[in-house]
Design a protein around this motif. Structure first.
Motif, PDB file in Angstrom:
ATOM      1  N   PHE A 182       8.068  -4.658   0.678  1.00 13.73           N
ATOM      2  CA  PHE A 182       9.427  -4.490   0.147  1.00 13.73           C
ATOM      3  C   PHE A 182       9.943  -3.080   0.410  1.00 13.73           C
ATOM      4  N   ALA A 183       9.078  -2.075   0.210  1.00 11.33           N
ATOM      5  CA  ALA A 183       9.500  -0.689   0.431  1.00 11.33           C
ATOM      6  C   ALA A 183       9.795  -0.426   1.904  1.00 11.33           C
ATOM      7  N   ILE A 184       9.026  -1.023   2.805  1.00 16.57           N
ATOM      8  CA  ILE A 184       9.314  -0.873   4.231  1.00 16.57           C
ATOM      9  C   ILE A 184      10.649  -1.544   4.567  1.00 16.57           C
ATOM     10  N   GLY A 185      10.918  -2.674   3.954  1.00 17.49           N
ATOM     11  CA  GLY A 185      12.193  -3.350   4.168  1.00 17.49           C
ATOM     12  C   GLY A 185      13.382  -2.524   3.690  1.00 17.49           C
ATOM     13  N   GLN A 186      13.173  -1.744   2.660  1.00 14.82           N
ATOM     14  CA  GLN A 186      14.227  -0.869   2.153  1.00 14.82           C
ATOM     15  C   GLN A 186      14.243   0.483   2.864  1.00 14.82           C
ATOM     16  N   GLU A 187      13.352   0.660   3.853  1.00 12.23           N
ATOM     17  CA  GLU A 187      13.207   1.891   4.624  1.00 12.23           C
ATOM     18  C   GLU A 187      12.878   3.087   3.744  1.00 12.23           C
ATOM     19  N   ASN A 188      12.086   2.857   2.721  1.00  7.61           N
ATOM     20  CA  ASN A 188      11.608   3.922   1.853  1.00  7.61           C
ATOM     21  C   ASN A 188      10.112   4.097   2.129  1.00  7.61           C
ATOM     22  N   PHE A 189       9.804   4.921   3.127  1.00  7.91           N
ATOM     23  CA  PHE A 189       8.446   5.006   3.631  1.00  7.91           C
ATOM     24  C   PHE A 189       7.519   5.782   2.713  1.00  7.91           C
ATOM     25  N   TRP A 190       8.050   6.718   1.938  1.00 10.29           N
ATOM     26  CA  TRP A 190       7.211   7.428   0.966  1.00 10.29           C
ATOM     27  C   TRP A 190       6.719   6.469  -0.116  1.00 10.29           C
ATOM     28  N   LEU A 191       7.596   5.605  -0.561  1.00  9.31           N
ATOM     29  CA  LEU A 191       7.210   4.620  -1.569  1.00  9.31           C
ATOM     30  C   LEU A 191       6.232   3.604  -0.988  1.00  9.31           C
TER      31      LEU A 191
END
Length: 60
Positions: free
Chosen positions: A27-36
């Motif tokens: 889900f975090a990769i889908g939102q482009e939040n790579f730190w998360l």
């Protein structure tokens, strides 16, 4: 035949949280939040290692 005879609730909860953590990585990769995504990835391995250590202690 009872399939849940040897089910351990605490190990089931730990496995659920490991799976939830790795789903959260996607889900975090889908939102482009790579730190998360990195945080959830590490969290999944930390929880998994805790569960394996607990299982080894219980079996010994």
């Amino acid at each position: 035949m009872n399939l849940l005879k040897n089910f351990q609730m605490n190990m089931g909860v730990l496995a659920f949280f490991v799976i939830l953590s790795f789903i959260s990585v996607g889900f975090a990769i889908g939102q482009e939040n790579f730190w998360l995504a990195g945080f959830f990835f590490l969290l999944g391995f930390i929880i998994m290692s805790f569960g394996l250590r607990l299982k080894r202690k219980l079996n010994a």
